[in-house]
Design an enzyme around this catalytic site. Structure first.
Site, PDB file in Angstrom:
ATOM      1  CG  HIS A 150      -1.760  -1.216   1.356  1.00 12.00           C
ATOM      2  ND1 HIS A 150      -2.964  -1.416   0.710  1.00 12.00           N
ATOM      3  CD2 HIS A 150      -1.526  -2.353   2.065  1.00 12.00           C
ATOM      4  CE1 HIS A 150      -3.440  -2.612   1.020  1.00 12.00           C
ATOM      5  NE2 HIS A 150      -2.580  -3.200   1.843  1.00 12.00           N
ATOM      6  CB  SER A 280      11.580  21.401 -14.820  1.00  9.70           C
ATOM      7  OG  SER A 280      10.700  22.511 -14.750  1.00  9.70           O
ATOM      8  NE  ARG A 320     -15.030  -8.443 -45.999  1.00  7.29           N
ATOM      9  CZ  ARG A 320     -13.817  -8.347 -46.507  1.00  7.29           C
ATOM     10  NH1 ARG A 320     -13.106  -9.441 -46.709  1.00  7.29           N
ATOM     11  NH2 ARG A 320     -13.300  -7.173 -46.814  1.00  7.29           N
TER      12      ARG A 320
END
Length: 474
Positions: A150, A280, A320
């Protein structure tokens, strides 16, 4: 650049995979199929001359695309247009091109060949990835690290054991791919609705020759088996099964990339980051995990492409489908191109992954005192302590220590325990219990056994596959 360009081709996928789904390979394969059909029909007694076949062979790679394109604009049918274009180049062979066949003979059989070649390419990437991950897992098999459940601190594991989980996912994908690749059938020469009626007429009702025709064409194109029954097209279930394999690879890659993004945030592991790479445009210090972010994004796209194939298979009409090609012309090539891109990035990341043992050790040391309390409790009881009383004391000390940590302080849990005479343990004795290697169970041995029993045999049986270096240009 005024027109849209597909980033899969421009930025991400390899030239090798792009070529498999290129017009050049597609239409060259059509011509190879027409030649294979003519050879088989001649061998089985149809009046086709060596001269006609030689003429077809001479122009099989010299495709007059302009002629085909102009014709297609008139007739609105790509196969008819290419029959016409091939016939313009091969006037002697024109009468026997496509004899007895329907459009699916070249269209569907070519797509099956593209599926086969695409899977071969994916297999080579998977094998290379397995090699790289195995080497990483082996190198770090015994390096203790904090486990997470978790995304909360849990029982320690090792970096190599964590890598073995990534590797095991890829092994599942490899085996699924092998099953599809080994079992991929050929459509063959089945006629307009799959009944082989046109070939029955050509061979004057000789069913043995009709069946043999199917086998000869498949052998010529490198297939060991032919579908026993089809409609006009091969079953679209095959597309689903293949794209499900690619989707599985995307799922495995996304899980790995997500783990790496989390570990990057913890500063325990990182993907490669070049000297001049920019993280960045505003925050110059940033080291964004752009490769793994790209992997998760492309994986999400590929997983959803498999749904389109499933919808197509679910909406077939009798012999088809309708519409027959439009979505598949995009979904199948883009599925393979996306998978190729994902695996190339995966290989690039694994080839240059960075591990930071000091940061791993620091985080583990912060949490280990809590995890060591059960071992400390057992040792204290052995020395004559009251289990219930000591358990309650540990609970209270752990609560207090955790609160201090949350307030920015150091973890003083062990200090509290050592100071409490009822435990009867020195700091040195407690320290021995805290050795990280004492808390990873059989993780190193599990990695060793997994590599020996599962991974090494796969690497050995694929030793002929060339080593692949996945460089990234952007």
């Amino acid at each position: 650049m005024k027109e849209y360009r597909n980033p899969l081709i421009e930025r991400y996928a390899s030239k090798e995979m792009s070529y498999i789904f290129s017009p050049e390979l597609k239409f060259r394969t059509w011509r190879r199929l027409w030649i294979a059909l003519a050879k088989a029909e001649k061998k089985l007694g149809i009046n086709i001359t060596d001269e006609q076949i030689e003429e077809l062979e001479s122009k099989k790679d010299d495709i007059n695309f302009e002629t085909a394109w102009e014709r297609e604009k008139e007739v609105r049918h790509d196969v008819v247009a290419h029959i016409y274009a091939y016939g313009e180049q091969c006037p002697k062979a024109r009468p026997i091109i496509h004899l007895g066949a329907t459009s699916a003979f070249v269209g569907d059989n070519t797509e099956l060949i593209q599926l086969r070649e695409g899977m071969k390419r994916v297999k080579s990437l998977l094998v290379n990835l397995i090699r790289k991950l195995a080497s990483f897992a082996r190198e770090h098999a015994s390096l203790p690290t904090l486990g997470f459940t978790h995304f909360q601190p849990a029982q320690p594991t090792t970096v190599g054991k964590r890598a073995s989980l990534w590797l095991q996912d890829i092994i599942f994908d490899y085996r699924n791919l092998e099953r599809q690749l080994q079992g991929l059938p050929f459509r063959g020469a089945k006629g307009a609705t799959g009944t082989q009626a046109s070939f029955v007429r050509i061979f004057d009702g000789d069913e043995e020759k009709v069946n043999r025709l199917d086998e000869l064409v498949a052998e010529e194109m490198g297939f060991a088996s032919v579908l026993p029954v089809t409609g006009q097209t091969y079953p679209r279930k095959i597309d689903c099964q293949v794209l499900d394999v690619l989707s599985g690879i995307a799922q495995s890659a996304s899980k790995f990339a997500t783990d790496m993004r989390l570990l990057s945030n913890l500063r325990e592991m990182e993907e490669p980051f070049e000297e001049k790479q920019v993280g960045s445009s505003s925050m110059a210090y940033k080291r964004n995990p752009m490769r793994c972010e790209r992997m998760t994004s492309l994986s999400r796209y590929l997983i959803h492409l498999s749904h389109v194939a499933q919808s197509t298979a679910a909406t077939q009409w009798l012999e088809r489908p309708h519409p027959p090609y439009d979505a598949r012309r995009m979904v199948i090539p883009e599925g393979f191109l996306t998978c190729d891109a994902i695996l190339r990035i995966y290989l690039n990341v694994v080839s240059g992954m960075r591990v930071y043992p000091e940061m791993i050790g620091k985080r583990l040391a912060t949490e280990l005192p809590f995890m060591a309390t059960e071992n400390i409790l057992m040792e204290a009881v052995k020395r004559g302590g009251d289990r219930q009383l000591l358990h309650e004391k540990i609970r209270e000390y752990a609560r207090q220590a955790a609160e201090e940590v949350r307030q920015g302080g150091e973890n003083r849990l062990l200090e509290m325990i050592v100071a409490d005479e009822s435990f009867g343990m020195t700091a040195e004795e407690v320290s021995k219990i805290l050795a990280p290697s004492q808390f990873v169970g059989r993780a190193p041995q599990q990695v060793e056994q997994f590599l020996k029993d599962v991974v090494d045999p796969i690497v050995e049986e694929n030793r002929g596959i060339t080593e692949y270096t996945a460089d990234m240009e952007v």
